[in-house]
Design an enzyme around this catalytic site. Sequence first.
Site, PDB file in Angstrom:
ATOM      1  N   HIS A   1       5.099  11.941  13.304  1.00 35.68           N
ATOM      2  CA  HIS A   1       4.552  13.700  13.815  1.00 35.68           C
ATOM      3  C   HIS A   1       5.350  13.818  15.047  1.00 35.68           C
ATOM      4  CE1 HIS A   1       1.612  14.789  10.862  1.00 35.68           C
ATOM      5  NE2 HIS A   1       0.938  13.751  11.537  1.00 35.68           N
TER       6      HIS A   1
ATOM      7  N   GLY B   1      -6.456   9.982  13.435  1.00 34.69           N
ATOM      8  CA  GLY B   1      -6.154  10.231  14.628  1.00 34.69           C
ATOM      9  C   GLY B   1      -5.689  11.390  14.173  1.00 34.69           C
TER      10      GLY B   1
ATOM     11  N   GLN C   1       0.485  18.220  16.248  1.00 35.02           N
ATOM     12  CA  GLN C   1      -0.303  18.942  15.592  1.00 35.02           C
ATOM     13  C   GLN C   1      -1.198  19.984  15.316  1.00 35.02           C
ATOM     14  OE1 GLN C   1      -1.911  15.035  13.899  1.00 35.02           O
ATOM     15  NE2 GLN C   1      -2.160  16.183  12.247  1.00 35.02           N
TER      16      GLN C   1
ATOM     17  N   CYS D   1      -4.100  13.382   5.853  1.00 29.57           N
ATOM     18  CA  CYS D   1      -3.436  14.054   7.001  1.00 29.57           C
ATOM     19  C   CYS D   1      -3.993  15.373   7.178  1.00 29.57           C
ATOM     20  CB  CYS D   1      -1.735  14.376   7.010  1.00 29.57           C
ATOM     21  SG  CYS D   1      -0.670  14.679   8.565  1.00 29.57           S
ATOM     22  N   LEU D   2      -4.533  15.728   8.817  1.00 32.12           N
ATOM     23  CA  LEU D   2      -4.952  17.196   8.345  1.00 32.12           C
ATOM     24  C   LEU D   2      -3.842  18.162   8.623  1.00 32.12           C
ATOM     25  CD1 LEU D   2      -7.219  15.941  11.780  1.00 32.12           C
ATOM     26  CD2 LEU D   2      -8.559  15.828   8.730  1.00 32.12           C
TER      27      LEU D   2
ATOM     28  N   HIS E   1       1.290   6.032  11.493  1.00 33.94           N
ATOM     29  CA  HIS E   1       1.235   7.662  11.045  1.00 33.94           C
ATOM     30  C   HIS E   1       1.380   8.499  11.720  1.00 33.94           C
ATOM     31  CE1 HIS E   1      -0.677  10.576   8.171  1.00 33.94           C
ATOM     32  NE2 HIS E   1      -0.906  11.169   9.770  1.00 33.94           N
ATOM     33  N   GLU E   2       0.175   8.150  13.334  1.00 32.88           N
ATOM     34  CA  GLU E   2       0.812   8.860  14.664  1.00 32.88           C
ATOM     35  C   GLU E   2       1.645   9.325  14.805  1.00 32.88           C
ATOM     36  OE1 GLU E   2      -1.564  11.021  13.823  1.00 32.88           O
ATOM     37  OE2 GLU E   2      -3.220  10.166  12.772  1.00 32.88           O
TER      38      GLU E   2
HETATM   39 NI    NI Z   1      -0.942  13.337  10.205  1.00 33.31          NI
END
Ligand code: NI
Length: 178
Positions: free
Chosen positions: A147, A47, A52, A101-102, A143-144
């Site tokens: 953000h 995701g 981000q 997480c990226l 999670h997303e």
């Molecule tokens: Ni993330």
Amino acid sequence: MAVREILKMGDPRLLRVAQPVTAFDTDALHLLITDLLDTMRAADGAGLAAPQIGVDLQLVIFGTDRANPRYPQAPVVPRTVLINPVITPLGAAEVDDWEGCLSVPGLRAKVPRFEQIRYTGFDPYGDPIERTVEGFHARVVQHECDHLIGKLYPMRVRDFSQFGFTSVLFPELDSADD
Ligand code: NI
């Protein structure tokens, strides 16, 4: 089509509370979504949230429609663009499972999340989305959407003995650098 730079933990833009999207089905919105999809695909992400890539809007994408090499055991989640989301936990039950997480490359931790949630929001055309989900799907959405309120998963970790480098925890994964 453009693969954008993914901001990393420590960048203050990841800590903002994002603004709601007010105009749907615009060229700018579709371009942003294309960039997010390209960026997520290039990084094999499960995701990605607009903050981000430095965009201060309540927009997340997730799902792959195929097995994800970064999470090979995870069930497939349908590819979704979710705008102005609202999450409602269904019950107090939580489950701990591994997350990465990226924006936090190279690390994984066990993170508690609500087991079952309902989420609502809008697609890029302004049509409503409402789903009741559980397990990995529910985890990815929580999670997303975190953000969008300036929260990265390390802020949710309770047991720091379950936090480490992906390459050590899961040496069998190919792309162990994120
Ligand atoms: Ni993330």
